[in-house]
Design a protein around this motif. Structure first.
Motif, PDB file in Angstrom:
ATOM      1  N   PRO A   1    -114.166 -52.232  23.838  1.00 51.63           N
ATOM      2  CA  PRO A   1    -114.821 -53.116  22.865  1.00 51.63           C
ATOM      3  C   PRO A   1    -115.701 -54.137  23.575  1.00 51.63           C
ATOM      4  O   PRO A   1    -115.321 -54.666  24.625  1.00 51.63           O
TER       5      PRO A   1
ATOM      6  N   ARG B   1    -107.177 -43.512  29.654  1.00 57.04           N
ATOM      7  CA  ARG B   1    -106.648 -42.530  28.693  1.00 57.04           C
ATOM      8  C   ARG B   1    -105.506 -41.802  29.374  1.00 57.04           C
ATOM      9  O   ARG B   1    -105.714 -41.038  30.307  1.00 57.04           O
TER      10      ARG B   1
ATOM     11  N   GLN C   1    -104.310 -44.613  24.683  1.00 54.19           N
ATOM     12  CA  GLN C   1    -105.303 -45.309  25.491  1.00 54.19           C
ATOM     13  C   GLN C   1    -104.790 -46.714  25.759  1.00 54.19           C
ATOM     14  O   GLN C   1    -104.303 -47.386  24.852  1.00 54.19           O
TER      15      GLN C   1
ATOM     16  N   TYR D   1    -108.830 -41.673  33.483  1.00 56.03           N
ATOM     17  CA  TYR D   1    -108.083 -40.611  32.796  1.00 56.03           C
ATOM     18  C   TYR D   1    -106.928 -40.205  33.688  1.00 56.03           C
ATOM     19  O   TYR D   1    -107.076 -40.125  34.903  1.00 56.03           O
TER      20      TYR D   1
ATOM     21  N   LYS E   1    -115.256 -46.365  24.614  1.00 54.55           N
ATOM     22  CA  LYS E   1    -113.995 -46.900  25.139  1.00 54.55           C
ATOM     23  C   LYS E   1    -113.805 -48.402  24.917  1.00 54.55           C
ATOM     24  O   LYS E   1    -113.034 -48.836  24.104  1.00 54.55           O
TER      25      LYS E   1
ATOM     26  N   LEU F   1    -105.903 -50.423  27.158  1.00 52.68           N
ATOM     27  CA  LEU F   1    -107.055 -51.297  27.416  1.00 52.68           C
ATOM     28  C   LEU F   1    -106.577 -52.619  28.003  1.00 52.68           C
ATOM     29  O   LEU F   1    -105.653 -53.236  27.479  1.00 52.68           O
TER      30      LEU F   1
END
Lengths: 115, 115
Positions: free
Chosen positions: B43, A111, A88, A10, B41, A90
């Motif tokens: 996958p 995030r 977010q 975060y 969060k 990834l």
């Protein structure tokens, strides 16, 4: 269990700051990816890499940049953060050969909130 | 432009129910279709399908692909509260910019399993 890590998990940061989101994997995968995901929306590919010194932009325009100096490391940098970058992020990797993507392993995500 | 559409967008069921999640797609040079489960969060991978009509099965989850009609379904039998998550469908297809393949994700189906 996939070994792909992202830091920070975060981050709240002010407008105009430079930030780097870290992504590392210990699986020796050549292919790595960055996705951006807003709540309730699909994952959008913003950057990818097929190996060291290889980086390409994805299909979602992004003001971020990436580098791939080492196989295991694929950091994403925003030179000047803006509230529109709040999302977010990834990171993922895959081991398929050639142009194929195959199964992707995802990190836990970062995030980011830009105030 | 590659497109993946999932339905329903959200679903609430009771424990023990059977659910069917749908994924339809339009993609250039289809290579594979993948299902992921997203809790909180990151996958996590469920299935990769490349051939029509061959069911993939893992415990209470199963999936099948129809390449003629361009869709896939994910079935979950005897649902449990731990199945509550967003289920993402992604399709791998060929991209031109920079070469190589990429995953196009749907927005996901939000499944909630209640007691």
């Amino acid at each position: 269990e996939a070994d792909i890590y992202q830091t920070p998990r975060y981050l709240v940061i002010g407008t105009g700051k430079k930030i780097t989101l870290e992504c590392s994997q210990t699986m020796g995968h050549d292919k790595m990816y960055w996705y951006q995901q807003d709540p309730g929306m699909e994952l959008h590919l913003i950057h990818y890499s097929y190996g060291v010194n290889s980086t390409e932009k994805g299909d979602l325009s992004s003001e971020s940049t990436v580098s791939r100096i080492r196989t295991e490391h694929f950091p994403l940098t925003l030179e000047s953060a803006r509230p529109s970058h709040t999302s977010q992020y990834l990171c993922a990797s895959s081991e398929d050969s050639g142009r194929a993507v195959g199964e992707q392993y995802f990190g836990p995500g970062t995030r980011l909130t830009v105030t | 432009e590659d497109k993946v559409v999932q339905s329903p967008l959200s679903l609430v069921v009771h424990e023990g129910d059977t659910v069917t999640l749908n994924c339809s797609y339009e993609v250039t040079n289809f290579r594979s279709l993948l299902w992921y489960k997203q809790e909180k969060k990151a996958p996590t991978f469920l299935f990769m399908l490349t051939s029509s009509g061959i069911e993939k099965k893992s415990g209470r989850l199963s999936s099948i692909l129809d390449k003629k009609e361009l869709f896939s379904i994910l079935n979950i039998t005897a649902t449990q509260t731990g199945d509550s998550a967003i289920y993402l469908c992604a399709v791998e297809g060929f991209i031109l910019t920079g070469g190589g393949n990429k995953l196009t994700f749907g927005t996901g189906t939000q499944l909630k399993v209640e007691l």
